[in-house]
Structures are given as C-alpha cells and as structure tokens.
Design a protein around this motif. Sequence first.
Motif, short mmCIF file in Angstrom:
data_model
loop_
_atom_site.label_atom_id
_atom_site.label_comp_id
_atom_site.label_asym_id
_atom_site.label_seq_id
_atom_site.Cartn_x
_atom_site.Cartn_y
_atom_site.Cartn_z
N UNK A 76 18.29 43.33 6.30
CA UNK A 76 19.64 42.78 6.35
C UNK A 76 20.62 43.63 5.55
N UNK A 77 21.88 43.48 5.86
CA UNK A 77 22.92 44.13 5.09
C UNK A 77 23.01 43.46 3.70
N UNK A 78 23.55 44.21 2.74
CA UNK A 78 23.62 43.70 1.36
C UNK A 78 24.41 42.40 1.28
N UNK A 79 25.47 42.29 2.08
CA UNK A 79 26.30 41.09 2.02
C UNK A 79 25.66 39.89 2.73
N UNK A 81 22.29 39.04 2.32
CA UNK A 81 21.09 38.56 1.62
C UNK A 81 21.37 37.29 0.83
N UNK A 82 22.42 37.32 0.00
CA UNK A 82 22.70 36.15 -0.84
C UNK A 82 23.02 34.90 -0.02
N UNK A 99 22.75 34.92 -8.23
CA UNK A 99 21.78 35.64 -7.40
C UNK A 99 21.94 37.13 -7.65
N UNK A 100 20.85 37.77 -8.04
CA UNK A 100 20.86 39.21 -8.33
C UNK A 100 19.90 39.89 -7.37
N UNK A 108 17.03 34.49 -8.05
CA UNK A 108 18.01 33.41 -8.05
C UNK A 108 17.68 32.42 -9.16
N UNK A 109 18.69 32.03 -9.93
CA UNK A 109 18.52 31.04 -10.99
C UNK A 109 18.59 29.65 -10.37
N UNK A 110 17.58 28.83 -10.66
CA UNK A 110 17.48 27.50 -10.08
C UNK A 110 17.60 26.44 -11.18
N UNK A 111 18.31 25.37 -10.87
CA UNK A 111 18.38 24.19 -11.74
C UNK A 111 18.25 22.94 -10.88
N UNK A 112 17.77 21.87 -11.50
CA UNK A 112 17.58 20.63 -10.76
C UNK A 112 17.63 19.46 -11.73
#
Length: 376
Positions: A76-79, A81-82, A99-100, A108-112
């Motif tokens: 995929x293109x870079x734009x 992916x996120x 998202x890095x 990706x940093x996840x919180x819940x």
Amino acid sequence: MSVTETAAPLPAASKGRSLWQDAWRRLRRNRAAVASAVVLALVTVLAVVGPSLTPHAYDAVYANYVRVPASLEPYPRAEEIEPELRATLRRARVEVGAVVIEDGIARAALTSTGEIDPRITRYVERSNLFTNAAVVDIAPDQRSATLTADVQQVRFYLGTDGNGRDMLARILVATRISLAIGILATAVALLIGVTYGAAAGYFGGRIDGVMMRIVDVLYSLPFVFFVIMLVVFFGRNFVLMFIAVGAIEWLDMARIVRGQTLALKRREFVQAAEALGVDNVGILKRHIIPNTLGPVVIYMTLMVPRVIILESFLSFLGLGVQEPLTSLGVLIAEGARNIEGATWLLVWPALALALVLFSLNFLGDGLRDALDPKDR
C-alpha cells in the motif's frame, strides 16, 4: 623421350541443397519472420514458466487492491496504511492513539476502558495489508498496550482486475491457455484434414465426390451452434475447446491438401511408385503427404491465430474457458465491461493478443515466401 602425362584432378562435386534447406536459408534472410519467431519463442517461454515466477498466483484475490492501476511502486501507499490499520481495529473496541510506520512495521498505541485482549490481532490479520500482528508492552492494568504488525508490501506491475487479482499473472496464464488451444486445435485440424484431404484427392472419382460432399454439409453447419451443442452435452472444459475448434477447422485443411494431392498424383514419381507395386497407403505416406507439407506448414501458421481469435470470440460470449482459468478472450471481455473506470484491464490483454497474432502472421508470410518454388 617419353613424356608422362599426369591427369588433372577432377573438380569436387558441389553439394546440392534440398527444398527444405533452401527454404530455411531464405527464411533466415527475412528479418520480419525471424524477429517474429524470436518473439513467439519468448512469449511461449514466458507463458510456460512465467506464472510460476510471478509473486502472485493467478487466482489469488487481494480484497484491498481491487482494480488498482499498474505501478512499479509497492502497495500500500504510505498514506493508506494508517487509515487501514485504524479501520481494522475499530471492531476490536479499543481506542487507537498515535500510529508510527517505520521500516515496514506499523506500531499503534492502544487504550481501552477494560482489559485489552491480545486476540484482537485477528482483526488486523484479516486485512491483506498486515501480517505477524502482535500486542506488546501491555501495561500492568492491561488497559493500554502497543500493537505491532508487519506491513505486507506487494507490487502489481500491470494492476489488478475487478476481483483484486494480479493482471500480470493472469495475462501469462491466459496466453498459455490461448496458445495451447491454438496449437492443439491446429494439430487436430492437421491430423484430420491432411489424412482426409489426401485420401479424397488420391482415390478420386466417386470416393472423392462423396467425401467432399460430406465436407460441404459440415460447412453448412453454424460454428457457434455446433459449439453450443458440444457444451450442452459435455459441459465447459479446456479439452472441449480445442476439440470443438479443431473439428471445424480441418475442413479448410482438407480442401487445401486435396487440391495439392490432385496435382501430385499425376507426377512421375507417383506413377513410378505405382509401377513398382507400392500400395495406396505407402504412396500416401511416403510420396503424397510429405510433398504437401509446404502449403500445410504455411497454413498452420495462419490457422493458429485464427483459432486464437475464435477462442477469444467464444470466451467473449461465455462459451469458452471458465473460472478460475482464464484466456485472452476472457480478459478482453472483462476489460471491455470495465473500460470506463479501468482501461488497463482491456489494454494489456489486447496488447498481448495483438503481439501473438502479429508474430504468427509475419512468420506465416515468411514461410510462404520461403517455401514458394517460384521464388527459388
């Protein structure tokens, strides 16, 4: 005084050339025919071994890459992916922070509000864009973590079709199928037509009249109707295609060989064979059929492209090769339906078909000139 006379040595006899040697020599001088033969050889090699060398199988479906254009850059293109990663994690009921994307790895940093289940990686792996997803750096309260996944980069040098399948692999397989049908159908027509036409022309008389009237009756049958009847009784399959086409194309071959046989059976070498007691089968096998191979070889090179066009026409009507296999006719039919939004679906298979047809026609013209006895 005696003079010893020494006889001068006789000049060495020049070695003659056969008709086939002379034809090969003239064929090599025809640059268009030689170039066409080289192109056909390359196309055949690519059609045979190419699908096994391509990075994608011809029937592999990439749902995320439906009708993407041809490109040398990876997908995929870079734009892309996120947004795709956020969309896949939306069903996991977690909040996605920063998202890095670095070195082909997405983090990706996840919180819940509750505990994060490590099994949420299955949502990510359902996408064609990511592999080896894992949840790492889980906090002691298990309400925050980091998700990592490898970004699966793929290349589609000729784009993809409406189902997300690689066009390069499908064109190579389609060329293999079309060439196989063309060559096999021509072989069937050659086997039946040469035998039938040589027998009709050699025996002549009432036998010739009956045999050629049968040919006239078969000529009157509509080709498409004949193919539809075969499909109804035997179903759609690859073998049926070249049998159906070859069972019709032998009619022209029989007429050509019959005309050549009528002229050959009055030649002196045939009459000499008859005087020596050679039976009819031996005369046909050793004298008649070998001397008709010149026009037959020429007609074969012209019949193969005609058979390929017939197969493409039948596939366009839906009577030809069926999924998951494909042919150039099937790809062209699909490209014609999507020409407004995806022109490459029609352009690439049409170019492949045109390349094969032009090469076969140029080679046929070269063989015709090389085997013409008037040009010797």
